[in-house]
Design a protein around this motif. Structure first.
Motif, PDB file in Angstrom:
ATOM      1  N   PHE A 102      73.887  89.599  99.943  1.00 51.05           N
ATOM      2  CA  PHE A 102      74.996  90.096  99.507  1.00 51.05           C
ATOM      3  C   PHE A 102      76.211  90.195 100.175  1.00 51.05           C
ATOM      4  N   GLU A 114      80.186  98.927 101.229  1.00 56.48           N
ATOM      5  CA  GLU A 114      80.839  98.276 100.420  1.00 56.48           C
ATOM      6  C   GLU A 114      80.140  98.385  99.418  1.00 56.48           C
ATOM      7  N   THR A 158      74.206  82.633  96.586  1.00 59.90           N
ATOM      8  CA  THR A 158      75.479  84.560  96.728  1.00 59.90           C
ATOM      9  C   THR A 158      75.563  85.409  95.782  1.00 59.90           C
ATOM     10  N   GLY A 159      76.648  86.811  96.271  1.00 60.07           N
ATOM     11  CA  GLY A 159      75.591  87.518  95.999  1.00 60.07           C
ATOM     12  C   GLY A 159      74.632  88.064  96.134  1.00 60.07           C
ATOM     13  N   VAL A 196      81.354  95.461 105.477  1.00 59.08           N
ATOM     14  CA  VAL A 196      80.404  94.894 103.583  1.00 59.08           C
ATOM     15  C   VAL A 196      79.005  95.469 103.918  1.00 59.08           C
ATOM     16  N   SER A 212      76.859  87.304 102.630  1.00 59.41           N
ATOM     17  CA  SER A 212      78.018  86.527 101.099  1.00 59.41           C
ATOM     18  C   SER A 212      79.195  86.752 101.527  1.00 59.41           C
ATOM     19  N   ARG A 213      79.683  87.444 101.145  1.00 55.40           N
ATOM     20  CA  ARG A 213      80.608  88.921 101.374  1.00 55.40           C
ATOM     21  C   ARG A 213      81.359  88.979 102.874  1.00 55.40           C
ATOM     22  N   GLU A 268      85.043  86.608 102.542  1.00 55.72           N
ATOM     23  CA  GLU A 268      85.900  87.618 103.133  1.00 55.72           C
ATOM     24  C   GLU A 268      86.858  87.773 104.624  1.00 55.72           C
TER      25      GLU A 268
END
Lengths: 319, 319
Positions: free
Chosen positions: B164, B182, B273-274, B179, B167-168, B172
């Motif tokens: 995760f 988050e 992803t994620g 991240v 991926s972020r 981004e």
């Protein structure tokens, strides 16, 4: 285990060739015109060589293999629709003899699932059919592992030839006819690729999954089937501009089987490239699960057959 | 089957909650401070509610669950390194009583595989551990299905938190610290995410796979491990410009286990992803096989535990 193999095409021949490495002996091997049978194990190299040079595996009556000494009969004759013969009769003979059956032939399990399960219920033998869906990919045993009632749906690509054609059309902007001819040159498509491109092969696999998920008696008559023959290359180009592509998808959900060309994102887990197969299962509590790999090929499909035989090894028949 | 569950975190609680739907009765349930035991089946709703309101599952001694009437003991206490206690002792007690064991706790099978297999060999019970690798994804049973000696290697993403974060960062262009904070807000990362981001959790899973593939006695000491804490966001941006991304990969091959951030193509099957996990297996005759899905989550991991229990149902202990 002692293994009898009916069918000497790519899959049957690979099963015979690999059996010893998986700890099994081949006690019978037949093509449509001949057979070789030996309770102590046939001479595999000789049978395969005779098949290559003379077109027959031996000098015996092909029916002889059904009466041979085997624990498991591998049915690897070509898939036929309707009565699924002669595959179905081979399955019946083995089960009536209380032997196990492993199918690579989709016919009996797609077209006569209820009949096969009925024969199995009366037999000490069991029926397995991993090789009929997704080649080397363990689609069937994964579904069985989670429990058939817990798998809500399956969708994905189950025909490598159609997928190769669509992948190439998309990547190169070529027309269907052009790519199909190329696929035939490469040996990816057969001389008569009708069942691959018109969706029949995919539908048979979808029907097999439906029989498992919905414990039903589906046949190809129950599937809604569209093929890829009429797809213009321009449509694939249009899709690509939006990060999409087109794949021939089987969708098994809510008690129905549908096969049709569908728009999917390029990075979708059900948009494999080349001849690969890929499926997504929706499983209660486990969520979405993706499986992909080699969906065809003699050796790859034989690997699924031999894995099925391995699963049966732990399972003694009552005789 | 009658099931005893040690550990009342997300996974243990979900196992207890779902057991009945899978056809099993919970006869014992313990957290680190208390237990509830009933040979006729505990009151699951009451135990889970007591856990939520009072922080304990019942009023009994937690050790009582080990002596309860169960066919299978589910070990779902937190993973510990080194001697893998107290999980290992729980496994020993159940096997010495000739009961089956299903592990969600990675410790005993990653750190003391040889000891566990030795106890299993002397027991009428069996040990299963599908839930320890890849959450809901049937990584272990797929490997077992093909035969452990036929799976040459595994590589892929086995930690959802690290995935995760990567991926972020990639999507981004954000920094690691940003991240991670988050992810903690979203509950994707724990308050102390050390084992997820430093590669320890991934390495334990890689070690478990190595123990299976190479029939060895690997522990985390044998793994080469690098985490993602020091990765600059700019590196991910640079990768992205070339259609690549970075993933924390476990690589189990040639008798070794390596965990490190690796450059992979964005569309690679091992670049989920994620929080998803994804692995690729290299299998003799079957070729490359990809599996992906939900690699974490209480319910998803419980589904793997319950599937393992289902596999044991067919398998009677000798007692």
């Amino acid at each position: 285990m002692n293994v009898g193999v009916v069918g000497a095409g790519d899959v049957g021949s690979a099963v015979v060739e690999l059996a010893e490495a998986y700890g099994h002996a081949v006690t019978g091997f037949a093509d449509s015109r001949s057979a070789v049978v030996d309770a102590d194990g046939i001479d595999v190299a000789s049978a395969l060589s005779t098949k290559r040079t003379e077109g027959t595996v031996g000098s015996g009556d092909p029916e002889a293999v059904l009466d041979a000494e085997y624990d498991v009969l591998v049915e690897a004759t070509p898939t036929t629709l309707g009565d699924a013969e002669p595959g179905f009769s081979h399955v019946r003979t083995a089960l009536e003899r209380d032997r196990h059956v492993v199918l690579a032939n989709k016919g009996p399990i797609a077209e006569r699932y209820g009949d096969v399960r009925e024969l199995e219920a009366e037999s000490a033998g069991s029926v397995r059919f991993e090789a009929t869906v997704g080649g080397a990919i363990p689609v069937i045993s994964t579904i069985e592992g989670f429990g058939t009632s817990r798998v809500d749906s399956l969708h994905g690509v189950l025909n490598g030839t159609a997928n190769f054609v669509l992948s190439r059309m998309s990547a190169e902007g070529l027309d269907y006819e052009h790519v199909l001819a190329e696929a035939q040159d490469l040996g990816v498509a057969e001389a008569d690729p009708t069942f691959d491109v018109d969706g029949t092969d995919t539908a048979l696999k979808g029907v097999i999954v439906a029989n498992l998920l919905f414990d039903g008696e589906y046949s190809i008559e129950d599937a809604s089937v569209d093929g890829i023959q009429a797809l213009p290359g321009t449509l694939l180009e249009l899709a690509r501009e939006d990060g999409q592509t087109i794949r021939l998808l089987a969708e098994v959900r809510n008690g129905s089987v549908r096969v049709s060309p569908r728009l999917v994102p390029v990075e979708s887990p059900v948009a494999p490239t080349g001849t690969h197969n890929a499926v997504q299962l929706d499983i209660e509590n486990a969520g979405q699960m993706n499986l992909s790999g080699r969906g065809a090929g003699g050796v790859e499909t034989a690997s699924a057959v031999l894995t099925d035989i391995g699963r049966l090894s732990g399972k003694q028949t009552k005789r």
